[in-house]
Structure formats: C-alpha cells, structure tokens
Scaffold this motif. Structure first.
Motif, PDB file in Angstrom:
ATOM      1  N   GLU A   1      -8.482  -0.321   5.450  1.00 32.95           N
ATOM      2  CA  GLU A   1      -8.170  -1.732   5.211  1.00 32.95           C
ATOM      3  C   GLU A   1      -7.056  -2.230   6.129  1.00 32.95           C
ATOM      4  O   GLU A   1      -7.147  -3.333   6.686  1.00 32.95           O
ATOM      5  CB  GLU A   1      -7.762  -1.936   3.750  1.00 32.95           C
ATOM      6  CG  GLU A   1      -7.389  -3.377   3.392  1.00 32.95           C
ATOM      7  CD  GLU A   1      -8.533  -4.369   3.605  1.00 32.95           C
ATOM      8  OE1 GLU A   1      -8.253  -5.567   3.753  1.00 32.95           O
ATOM      9  OE2 GLU A   1      -9.712  -3.937   3.616  1.00 32.95           O
TER      10      GLU A   1
ATOM     11  N   THR B   1      -5.728   3.791   2.558  1.00 35.70           N
ATOM     12  CA  THR B   1      -6.310   2.473   2.284  1.00 35.70           C
ATOM     13  C   THR B   1      -7.789   2.405   2.668  1.00 35.70           C
ATOM     14  O   THR B   1      -8.411   1.351   2.518  1.00 35.70           O
ATOM     15  CB  THR B   1      -5.560   1.359   3.057  1.00 35.70           C
ATOM     16  OG1 THR B   1      -5.895   1.441   4.438  1.00 35.70           O
ATOM     17  CG2 THR B   1      -4.071   1.480   2.860  1.00 35.70           C
TER      18      THR B   1
ATOM     19  N   ASP C   1      -2.396   3.934   8.005  1.00 31.91           N
ATOM     20  CA  ASP C   1      -3.541   3.714   7.119  1.00 31.91           C
ATOM     21  C   ASP C   1      -3.983   5.037   6.486  1.00 31.91           C
ATOM     22  O   ASP C   1      -4.212   5.110   5.267  1.00 31.91           O
ATOM     23  CB  ASP C   1      -4.690   3.095   7.913  1.00 31.91           C
ATOM     24  CG  ASP C   1      -5.811   2.582   7.027  1.00 31.91           C
ATOM     25  OD1 ASP C   1      -6.012   1.353   7.013  1.00 31.91           O
ATOM     26  OD2 ASP C   1      -6.488   3.396   6.374  1.00 31.91           O
TER      27      ASP C   1
ATOM     28  N   TYR D   1       0.828  -1.206   0.000  1.00 30.41           N
ATOM     29  CA  TYR D   1       0.000   0.000   0.000  1.00 30.41           C
ATOM     30  C   TYR D   1       0.869   1.267   0.000  1.00 30.41           C
ATOM     31  O   TYR D   1       0.528   2.271  -0.634  1.00 30.41           O
ATOM     32  CB  TYR D   1      -0.924   0.005   1.211  1.00 30.41           C
ATOM     33  CG  TYR D   1      -2.158  -0.845   1.037  1.00 30.41           C
ATOM     34  CD1 TYR D   1      -3.127  -0.535   0.083  1.00 30.41           C
ATOM     35  CD2 TYR D   1      -2.370  -1.968   1.834  1.00 30.41           C
ATOM     36  CE1 TYR D   1      -4.267  -1.307  -0.074  1.00 30.41           C
ATOM     37  CE2 TYR D   1      -3.511  -2.758   1.687  1.00 30.41           C
ATOM     38  CZ  TYR D   1      -4.452  -2.420   0.735  1.00 30.41           C
ATOM     39  OH  TYR D   1      -5.585  -3.184   0.571  1.00 30.41           O
TER      40      TYR D   1
ATOM     41  N   ARG E   1      -8.289  -2.753   9.646  1.00 33.35           N
ATOM     42  CA  ARG E   1      -9.071  -3.995   9.751  1.00 33.35           C
ATOM     43  C   ARG E   1      -8.152  -5.214   9.803  1.00 33.35           C
ATOM     44  O   ARG E   1      -8.389  -6.151  10.584  1.00 33.35           O
ATOM     45  CB  ARG E   1     -10.045  -4.103   8.568  1.00 33.35           C
ATOM     46  CG  ARG E   1     -11.228  -3.146   8.660  1.00 33.35           C
ATOM     47  CD  ARG E   1     -12.278  -3.446   7.609  1.00 33.35           C
ATOM     48  NE  ARG E   1     -11.839  -3.047   6.278  1.00 33.35           N
ATOM     49  CZ  ARG E   1     -12.022  -1.836   5.763  1.00 33.35           C
ATOM     50  NH1 ARG E   1     -12.629  -0.898   6.480  1.00 33.35           N
ATOM     51  NH2 ARG E   1     -11.603  -1.546   4.554  1.00 33.35           N
TER      52      ARG E   1
END
Length: 253
Positions: free
Chosen positions: A53, A50, A45, A4, A56
C-alpha cells in the motif's frame, strides 16, 4: 507511514535497524520534509507489512512531482515496447545521472529546493523501466553539443558521460551522435520522443519552452517521424558514436 508503523508496533529506532536507513531520515520522511526513494519505501513497506500500500501511495506522490502535462507521457512511457528520442541540448531524462538532473532542474526560475528534490526523485524513478524483465528498446539521437555543454561542471559531466557509456553497452539501448561539424539544423527547435505501443498508434512528446505536448494526432506523429528519420540518417553509426562519447569522457577527466 507513521500510522502503519504504529499499527505494526515498531519504533523509529527499531525500524532504522530493519531497513538500514537512519532514524533521522525516517523522521524527515514521516514529517514530509524529505522525499523517499523507491528503495526506501519498498523496505519501509515490507517492514510494517502494508502489502504494498505504501509503495502504491509513493508512486502517486512521485507522479505528482511531474508537471500535469507530462503525466500522460509517463503512462505512455511505461506501456511502450520501443522509445525513440532526439535531444539537441541536453541528455534525455531517462539517461541522466542524479547530479546532472539536479543541475538541469535547478535551471527552472523560482523553483524551490523541495520542488527540485521531488522532481529529481521522480526523474530517477522513471529510469526503473530499464530494470524490468521486459525493458523497452530505447534509441536516442543526440547532437554532439550535448556532450560538450558543461552542465554542472567537469565532475558532473564526467559522470554523465560515463553513464552514457554504460547505457551504450546495453543491447536494449542505442545512442547515435550527430557531429556539430555537419551543421545539421533539423530538430534544433527542440527535442521530442516517439513511443511505440503494441496494438496502438504511435504517440509523440514534443518539448517546448513552457509546456510539453503529447499527441497521437496522425499528422503530428508523421511529422515527428520524418524529422527523426532524417536525424538518424545523418547521425554517426552506433560504434562510431560510442567512440565519440569515449573521446568526450577524456575531455571531462
């Protein structure tokens, strides 16, 4: 995480400036050599866009740090509007400081440093339920010996007692102490917790020397309720208990 970050075209050095964590820590975490905190993962994040994501995925990671038999209780804990607990030996996980938790978890024979780190991270993140807009009510009964047992030494115990004092100031948390001098034997075989969930039968978690036990079997739940009611009836009122905790703070200064 690296995938990412690369997709967002952000170097580790630039990312460190954005999220205010060191580049070396980012490297350790991306290589799987350190376990990130929720704060770190949320910042990471957000920086690489993201859409939640990674947070999570992080939640699954920290959940995996807990024993399989305990994971069901983690879900129950999240849903509960009220939690009751009894602990005869140590401060319950939801009120432990990080240093106290490290000492307790290191007591497991054969546990590695990496396992300790993951387990401590998971335990600290459980406490985030008190930061929600609708935190559960939490009522705890402790044996006075919990305050006297030198887990981690003087410095660790002093900070842990401070943490209990801070918790006792919350309108959502109640702590009651059973004096050792009373010689109470109810509940000495182990700690337990009761979770009350709207529209669902109460559920209980019962500690043991090996695997804890989670159940909503009516006979088990009733038996735990009886023990808890007996213990709470014997415990000192909350204002008296708070004074006992304050006295113990002086002991560990």
């Amino acid at each position: 995480m690296r995938k990412y970050r690369n997709r967002a075209n952000i170097t580790q050095d630039r990312l460190a400036g954005i999220i205010q964590f060191s580049q070396s820590l980012i490297g350790f975490i991306e290589r799987g050599e350190r376990t990130p905190s929720h704060n770190f993962m949320q910042r990471y994040d957000d920086a690489v866009h993201t859409g939640g994501e990674l947070v999570r995925l992080w939640a699954h990671l920290t959940r995996g740090a807990s024993p399989r038999w305990f994971r069901n209780w983690l879900d129950i804990e999240q849903e509960a509007h009220t939690l009751h607990a009894w602990e005869p030996l140590y401060v319950p996980g939801l009120l432990q400081t990080e240093e106290y938790a490290i000492t307790v978890i290191r007591g497991e024979p054969g546990i590695s440093d990496a396992q300790v780190e993951k387990a401590v991270t998971a335990r600290m993140e459980r406490q985030a339920i008190f930061l929600r807009s609708d935190p559960p009510m939490y009522r705890v009964v402790l044996d006075e010996g919990v305050l006297q047992r030198p887990i981690g030494g003087k410095k660790v115990m002093h900070r842990q007692i401070e943490r209990l004092m801070e918790a006792a100031e919350s309108s959502r948390i109640g702590i009651q102490i059973i004096p050792v001098a009373l010689g109470v034997t109810t509940g000495l075989l182990g700690g337990f917790a009761i979770a009350q969930i709207s529209g669902s039968p109460d559920k209980v978690y019962i500690e043991s020397a090996t695997n804890g036990h989670v159940t909503d079997h009516p006979e088990d739940v009733e038996a735990i309720h009886r023990r808890y009611d007996a213990l709470r009836a014997t415990a000192q009122p909350q204002h008296v208990s708070t004074e006992l905790i304050r006295e113990m703070e002086k002991l560990w200064t």
